[in-house]
Write a protein that holds these residues in place. Sequence first.
Motif: not given
Length: 409
Positions: A166-173
């Motif tokens: 949840q916190l890392a969302e958008g950092r890596q696909t």
Amino acid sequence: MKRDELPSLLLLSFPPDPSSRQLLNAAYRPSLAATLSKLKNSGGPARLIVAVACPVLHGPFLRSKTISWPETQALVAGIYAIISVLCAQLSIATEINGGPESVDATVILVDHDRNKRFSPDTRPSIEPNNTVVVDLATFATAYHPWNYIFHVRSELGLQLHQTYLQLAEGRQTLLQEQLVAVEGGLTLNVAPQNVPVLLSHTSGYATVCLGGTFDHLHPGHKLLLTAGALLLQIPRKDDASPPSRFIIGITGDGLLKNKKYAEYVQSWEERARTVILFLSRLLQLSDQGWKVRSVPEIDEKDGDFQALFRAGTVKVQCVRIQDAFGPTITIQDIDALVVSGETRSGGKAVNDKRAEQGWKALEVFEVDVLDAEEVSDAATKTENFASKISSSAIRQQRAQASSAIAGKI
């Protein structure tokens, strides 16, 4: 950077309480064994960040936190001991740049309470405090992207994994194959019997020093460097204070000429660069992740390599030493000295020498020893364990490999 060149992440949740080497082994060994085995079988060399989530920081305000250094370094030592034993049993090289089928593992403590919840719209940002330990949101912001993300197949492990994603969302696909569940161990948590547990609180020091050869940097070196970094009191970015200093004395090449397999000793310059590279994993924070931290920027002078981290609030300085005392008797404003169990007598010798010069004594902190007998079964002997992770043994392995190649030509 290709995916298989990226580091992998193993998320470990909350250590046993109370803790010991045996209990840490019961809790973490299955997860570490599965992770190390998969990374070895990937062909390597592989890099692994072992992130241990636990409420390690104390204090009411984010920017004025402290740690309990004895308990904290013991936790790091316990995990590195398990990693070292497993790598010895699985024939996995542990040093940095260890070649094919090696795993270069780094243990990082992440401040997180199991009861802490984040709202779905939380947008984490980097929030450094005055220690090297970061909170889970900052970790998710600054450490990415990954090759694999391993998580423990348990209720707490899955909860931590979901919170992290949840916190890392958008950092890596991430592909589904990159998310790997591994077996967990047995974690014991005993409720206190109405007796408050009093932990020591270490406020930190402006200047910390330690020394060593740091040849073919391996888990014992990583523990020593991490323990020293945990003592740093890092000023805030907007503080006018000078940066905290981490001074590492590295033995000069001339003193290592009589070492076993001396021709395979790394040069002072290579050893200094590797020390700074390892410390960058603990100290560098950027929302760009590995894009800006793969190679630290180092100011290289003869026998004096320096690098700045965390917006200039931390200075790492590697200096060449030609005797047993190094910078401890040439730089007056050092506050703390870190020694290993094998070199504890060196702390007294240093302070005796400083007393002769009329200088203040250093606070001496002793780091635990990596001991196989505390975390392994009867099939693994300490002698075999030590022979796998010492710098001299690594040089011997390099020599034997070189001879084998020469014999085939």
